[in-house]
Design an enzyme around this catalytic site. Structure first.
Site, PDB file in Angstrom:
ATOM      1  N   LYS A 150      14.013  -3.629   2.618  1.00 35.55           N
ATOM      2  CA  LYS A 150      13.311  -2.902   3.669  1.00 35.55           C
ATOM      3  C   LYS A 150      13.351  -3.746   4.943  1.00 35.55           C
ATOM      4  O   LYS A 150      12.731  -4.813   5.016  1.00 35.55           O
ATOM      5  CB  LYS A 150      11.864  -2.644   3.228  1.00 35.55           C
ATOM      6  N   ASP A 201      -3.454   4.473   1.409  1.00 36.73           N
ATOM      7  CA  ASP A 201      -2.428   5.461   1.767  1.00 36.73           C
ATOM      8  C   ASP A 201      -1.730   5.986   0.511  1.00 36.73           C
ATOM      9  O   ASP A 201      -0.510   6.138   0.486  1.00 36.73           O
ATOM     10  CB  ASP A 201      -1.409   4.850   2.728  1.00 36.73           C
TER      11      ASP A 201
END
Length: 779
Positions: A37, A131
């Protein structure tokens, strides 16, 4: 393509967005497939975004659980920043819901259980995910799910601006209240509801309306299957206190309900259902699903023929593969980088609960990854919203690395999964069993000459002649130390490094050294929090042992200045006392002076102060007592703590101090008016009574009386009018200061009417007699 993480070769892109991109890559030294990432250049130049990206990686180092994607490495240099993750070879729960709709109750229960177990591990460390959503749950082709993306995770109880994905945000987040484990339970239940019904609990597209629904709208429990409605109702309770105490407690409730409703084998059926749904979306997986093994034996037999005879080699391939896998993992776990913290291997926690950085063991179970860009309509990549990394729309973070096995030797074989084999020699038969023992024998071939026996030559024994630990330093939350080791040979030497903070073991890692006789290595460890005021110790031991045993180095970390991270204030009046309540969170437990300045209509009247310590979250009242309630004024307070300020104000209203004023009786007589007045008060404070007399509409006089020391008064007042015409109107008015709740009292009347005058008789005319003439009369 821009900057690439050193030591990794990109294969293809899995997803992209404003915050960065996710790629499938190969670790150059071992051939392991990982997900990397990358933080975009835009956000890398933002110190806040970069710190948040680094914090996400630091968070993941503390989380080791089968239901959480594992961090392999964090890399940062002037050209870029990247998180190297376990490649989870699967698809996101969002992709399954988008393609298939509702999963069915058993599969939904399996997803919920796996997510709750992963969240429970985070909650054990004091973290709240904040989240949780279908995009952040990756389901493998064996039905096992993994939780990803801790980009906006916070410490439990932290006061911060509301963040999350609106359809799954708990009521307390909409209200700006601190997050807790119950916040994650709410989000997980909302996703559970979506798996059960194919739709979210609340579906408004207007954020204001959606927030109102989460806070006030009834829970749509009737849409869920009847056996699991109780779970939905508990998990979606508006009040956090009404939800299960934590994710782990909710798992116990879930298992009891599932077994009662669907039987003891509900979990196996649910996993099979999820696996079938994933395989229908195999095109979205980063790697093709593994093929079924084609052999039925666990032994591989390879014969090499030579000029003078042949040697037979029989081994359990997975055992040798595991040994090389350990070495390969150590290569990753000990690369010398100038990064905030070093790579860590995917190891389960020890019995004491302390994470130990050990290399992963081989497994025949493939790992899984988010669906990302295999399908243009379902990339799984972050949406291009411009949000910083870790925000609510940054998409699921990458997950990585299927287990691998690799064998070294004359017939090197690397296996990327249970079904792929690559050989550089005659191919041995593949094995399906991951464990075995290895044996090697050499048998001479009979000839007409005398038999020659092959005698193996013993390898020289390597010992450690010297071991030392150099200077240890702590920078922020990262500690670094260097050790040197000298050996008598180049054979393998194992080094175990143990990190302690405040006397507690917090991290253990092992390194394999070989190929040289002198080594110098730098070790780094990043603590979850800065070890303020503690002794940090690095202990290094070797196998074989060094003369004198292990070596240690210790550094004392000075106490950290405690910073105030959030400060709020409220104000209320209790009678004549102003009560300021401050709510404060801090980065440490050291002393924090706080002060409160009270003012009336902007003019400061008092200061109050206190020193708080020993905690990281405080609720404290500071008060000031006025002599009398400042009725009709505005009272304000300004709170200062740790360079932060907060203020609050309140308008002071008061009930009437004089309850009533009344004229009991009034009268007029003999030119004087008399009035008897009664006054009732709420306290014994002074009251001014004014009695005014009017005559014929004009003020004829008034009297002022000072009343005090009681709550009930009766006073008689007289006013002389003097000569008053009869039938004239007169009036008496009684008022107080402060004004009475009953208003002004009025009474009066008229003076007596005038008496009518009696009529008078007019005299009658009498005839006059004319004088008669007599003597002396002159005619």
């Amino acid at each position: 393509m821009g900057w690439e993480a050193p030591g990794y070769t990109e294969v293809r892109q899995l997803g992209t967005g404003a915050a960065g991109r996710v790629v499938l890559a190969v670790h150059d030294d071992t051939g392991i497939h990982v997900a990397v990432k990358y933080l975009s250049d835009r956000w890398r130049r933002d110190p806040v975004a970069l710190a948040r990206f680094r914090a996400e990686a630091r968070t993941l180092t503390t989380l080791r659980h089968p239901n959480i994607a594992t961090l392999w490495e964090y890399i940062q240099d002037p050209q870029g920043a990247a998180i190297v993750m376990e490649l989870v070879n699967g698809v996101s729960l969002r992709a399954l819901l988008r393609e298939h709709g509702a999963t069915g109750p058993e599969a939904a229960l399996v997803v919920l259980k796996g997510s709750l177990l992963g969240l429970a591990r985070a909650h054990e460390t004091g973290l709240v995910h904040r989240d949780y959503k279908p995009e952040n749950v990756i389901v493998r082709d064996d039905g096992v799910s993994k939780l990803v993306d801790f980009g906006i995770a916070v410490r439990e109880g932290t006061l911060s601006r509301p963040e999350g994905t609106p359809p799954y945000m708990a009521p307390e987040l909409w209200a700006g209240e601190p997050s807790s484990a119950a916040t994650d339970v709410y989000a997980a239940t909302a996703v559970f509801f979506e798996c059960l019904t194919g739709q979210r609990p609340y579906r408004s597209t207007e954020p204001v309306v959606l927030g109102y629904q989460h806070v006030h709208a009834p829970i749509p429990v009737q849409d869920a299957p009847e056996p699991v409605r109780g779970l939905v109702e508990r998990g979606l309770a508006k009040d956090p206190a009404a939800r299960p105490a934590g994710a782990e407690a909710f798992v116990a409730e879930l298992e009891a309900v599932a077994a009662a409703a669907y039987g003891d084998d509900w979990e196996e059926r649910g996993r099979r259902r999820l696996a079938a749904l994933v395989l229908l979306l195999a095109v979205l997986m980063p790697e093709p699903p593994p093929a079924e093994p084609q052999v039925s034996t666990t032994l591989a037999r390879t014969t090499f023929r030579g000029v003078r005879g042949h040697v037979t080699k029989t081994a359990m391939g997975a055992t040798l593969a595991a040994l090389v896998a350990v070495s390969a993992a150590l290569v990753i776990a000990n690369r010398d980088r100038a990064t905030p913290f070093e790579p860590v291997a995917a190891a389960p926690p020890t019995e004491s609960g302390v994470p130990v950085a050990l290399p992963p063991t081989p497994s025949t179970t493939p790992q899984l990854v988010p669906e990302d860009t295999a399908d243009p309509e379902d990339t799984g990549a972050p949406e291009d919203t411009g949000d910083p990394p870790g925000g609510t729309d940054s998409g699921p973070p990458p997950t990585a690395t299927p287990p691998f096995t690799a064998t070294a030797g004359p017939s090197a074989t690397r296996t990327a999964g249970p079904s792929a084999t690559r050989t550089s020699r005659p191919t041995p038969t593949r094995t399906a069993t991951p464990t075995a023992t290895a044996t090697r024998t050499a048998t001479p071939t009979p000839t007409r000459t005398p038999t020659r026996t092959v005698t193996p030559t013993a390898s020289p024994v390597t010992s450690v002649s010297r071991l030392g630990v150099g200077r240890l330093a702590v920078d922020g939350a990262t500690a670094a130390g260097t050790f040197t080791l000298a050996a008598t040979g180049a054979a393998p030497v194992t080094v175990e490094a143990t990190w302690r903070a405040g006397g507690r073991i917090v991290h253990v890692e092992r390194l394999g050294l070989r190929g040289d006789t002198a080594y110098t290595r730098t070790l780094r460890h990043t603590f979850p929090e800065r070890p303020c005021g503690q002794d940090v110790t690095l202990t290094v031991a070797s196998t074989p042992a060094a003369p004198g045993g292990a070596r240690s180095a210790t550094v004392s970390v000075p106490p950290c200045p405690t910073e105030v991270t959030a400060l709020r204030a409220t104000l209320r009046m209790d009678g004549a006392t102003a009560r300021a309540r401050l709510l404060m969170t801090t980065s440490g437990t050291a002393e924090v002076p706080v002060s409160a300045a009270f003012a009336v209509d902007g003019d400061q009247v008092a200061d109050r102060s206190a020193t708080l310590s020993g905690r990281t979250s405080y609720t404290r009242d500071l008060t000031y007592a006025f002599r009398a309630r400042p009725c009709g004024s505005t009272v304000s307070v300004l709170v200062r703590a740790g360079g932060r300020t907060a203020s609050a104000r309140a308008r002071v209203t008061c009930p009437p101090e004089v309850k009533s004023v009344s004229i009991i009786r009034s009268a007029y007589g003999d030119g004087t008016a008399t009035a008897t007045v009664a006054v009732g008060t709420g306290n014994a404070r002074p009251v001014r009574l004014t009695v005014t007399f009017q005559l014929g509409g004009r003020v004829a006089g008034s009297q002022v009386l000072e009343l005090a020391g009681d709550t009930s008064y009766v006073r008689t007042v007289r006013q002389a009018f003097g000569q008053v015409p009869c039938g004239t109107a007169w009036q008496v008015r009684a008022s107080t200061e402060p004004g009475a709740g009953s208003g002004t009292a009025v009474d009066g009347g008229r003076t007596p009417a005038c008496e009518p005058e009696e009529p008078t008789e007019e005299p009658t005319e009498q005839p006059t007699e004319e004088p008669t003439e007599g003597p002396g009369t002159i005619g």
